[in-house]
Write an enzyme that holds these catalytic residues in place. Structure first.
Site, PDB file in Angstrom:
ATOM      1  N   ASP A   1      -0.330  10.832   0.303  1.00 41.54           N
ATOM      2  CA  ASP A   1      -0.369   9.428   0.712  1.00 41.54           C
ATOM      3  C   ASP A   1       1.086   8.972   0.835  1.00 41.54           C
ATOM      4  O   ASP A   1       1.624   8.319  -0.054  1.00 41.54           O
ATOM      5  CB  ASP A   1      -1.130   8.623  -0.356  1.00 41.54           C
ATOM      6  CG  ASP A   1      -1.238   7.144  -0.021  1.00 41.54           C
ATOM      7  OD1 ASP A   1      -1.086   6.784   1.170  1.00 41.54           O
ATOM      8  OD2 ASP A   1      -1.470   6.348  -0.954  1.00 41.54           O
TER       9      ASP A   1
HETATM   10  C1  SPV Z   1      -4.966   2.972  -1.671  1.00 42.50           C
HETATM   11  O1  SPV Z   1      -6.091   3.050  -2.173  1.00 42.50           O
HETATM   12  O2  SPV Z   1      -4.616   3.678  -0.726  1.00 42.50           O
HETATM   13  C2  SPV Z   1      -3.998   2.002  -2.189  1.00 42.50           C
HETATM   14  C3  SPV Z   1      -4.083   1.557  -3.573  1.00 42.50           C
HETATM   15  O3  SPV Z   1      -3.106   1.636  -1.456  1.00 42.50           O
HETATM   16  S1  SPV Z   1      -3.006   2.564  -4.515  1.00 42.50           S
HETATM   17  O4  SPV Z   1      -3.431   3.958  -4.365  1.00 42.50           O
HETATM   18  O5  SPV Z   1      -3.129   2.114  -5.890  1.00 42.50           O
HETATM   19  O6  SPV Z   1      -1.640   2.388  -4.039  1.00 42.50           O
HETATM   20 MG    MG Z   2      -2.795   2.832   0.229  1.00 40.63          MG
END
Ligand code: SPV
Ligand code: MG
Length: 307
Positions: free
Chosen positions: A63
């Site tokens: 991510d």
């Molecule tokens: C997501 O779920 O992609 C978010 C929340 O942005 S977090 O993973 O806590 O950043």
């Molecule tokens: Mg996110």
């Protein structure tokens, strides 16, 4: 992609706006594809969160702004097609500058998504809860420019742009978070999301108690899971997002079951329960096809094709 379906069935921007006006905290759960989004709906949540963490994970990718807007949009669109509740799309940093945000808003709105969320970090971003992650904030003015572009790009005034404030994630405290959130509301944000990686809700409550704005506050309590809906509501939170629990539940169930299966002599040797095929047939609306086949058969009969 079918915009009319989302609007007709109540999952469009209007539905989300009126839910926010309902006077109770809204519960949103994360999804990573159409099936998980539908399970969110069937479980009784108010909305679906198409999160970048979960969608990236289903591609086995970090991510970290690796997937493109087109890929995130495709995932969120499939969720909107499958659901009758609003889908809120996590759009990370907006995939570029103000012009990219403008294009993004048009595409997401056109796909029947009810709201987009963009965060005030620099591109490429890293997941906010990553231990030792890089969490550099964008200058406030540059993020305000993105919000202005987003506001000007929407054609439905009910379509919501959620400004995600990462000041707490960057360690700058509730004062800076409130200052930025206030500026973001002025620049056109329809809600603010205050994110925190602390193990207790103290700094989120400090933000909420000092917040004088008029748009709703959204929270993601992944790192402070003991907080109750009642406590969040008392501090004025309008929506809670359980962002990644469906992804983590699915990952755990698959890893356990496959692990057992790999060393089993037969399929029945794996102990972790799995859903019966019947449950999947129902989720796929397989029986709708059977019904349709019968209707077609009846019509063919009327037309004299079949005896
Ligand atoms: C997501 O779920 O992609 C978010 C929340 O942005 S977090 O993973 O806590 O950043
Ligand atoms: Mg996110």
């Amino acid at each position: 992609m079918d915009l009319t379906r989302a609007v007709e069935t109540g999952g469009g921007p209007r539905a989300l706006r009126s839910a926010f006006d309902g006077g109770r905290i809204l519960r949103t759960a994360g999804a990573f594809d159409a099936m998980s989004a539908k399970l969110v709906e069937l479980s009784g949540f108010d909305a679906v969160w198409a999160g970048s963490f979960a969608i990236s994970a289903t591609h086995a990718l970090p991510d970290a702004s690796i997937l493109t807007m087109t890929e995130f949009l495709a995932a969120a669109s499939r969720m909107a097609d499958a659901c009758s509740i609003p889908v809120i799309a996590d759009c990370d940093t907006g995939f570029g500058g103000p012009s990219n945000v403008s294009h993004m808003v048009k595409k997401y709105e056109g796909a029947g998504i009810a709201a987009v969320c963009i965060e005030d970090k620099v591109f490429p971003k890293q997941n906010s809860l990553l231990e030792g992650g890089t969490q550099e904030l964008l200058p406030e003015k540059e993020f305000a420019a993105k919000l202005i572009a987003a506001r000007d790009a929407k054609s439905d005034p009910d379509f919501m742009v959620i400004a995600r404030v990462e000041a707490l994630i960057a360690g700058l405290g509730a004062g800076e978070a409130i200052r930025r959130a206030t500026a973001y509301e002025k620049a056109g944000a329809d809600a603010v999301l205050i994110h925190s990686k602390a193990g207790s809700p103290g700094e989120v409550f400090e933000f909420c108690d000092g917040w004088k704005g008029s748009v709703p506050v959204v929270a993601i309590p992944t790192s402070y899971p003991d907080v109750t809906l009642g406590q969040l509501e008392e501090h004025g939170v309008g929506m809670v997002i359980y962002a990644n629990q469906s992804l983590r539940a699915a990952h755990r169930a698959m890893a356990e079951h496959l692990g057992q299966l790999a060393s089993a002599e037969s399929l029945s040797g794996a102990g972790t329960p799995i859903s019966p095929m019947e449950d999947i047939f129902r989720l796929q609306e397989m029986y709708e096809i059977k019904k349709q086949e019968k209707d077609i058969e009846a019509n063919l009969k009327k037309l004299g094709y079949v005896n």
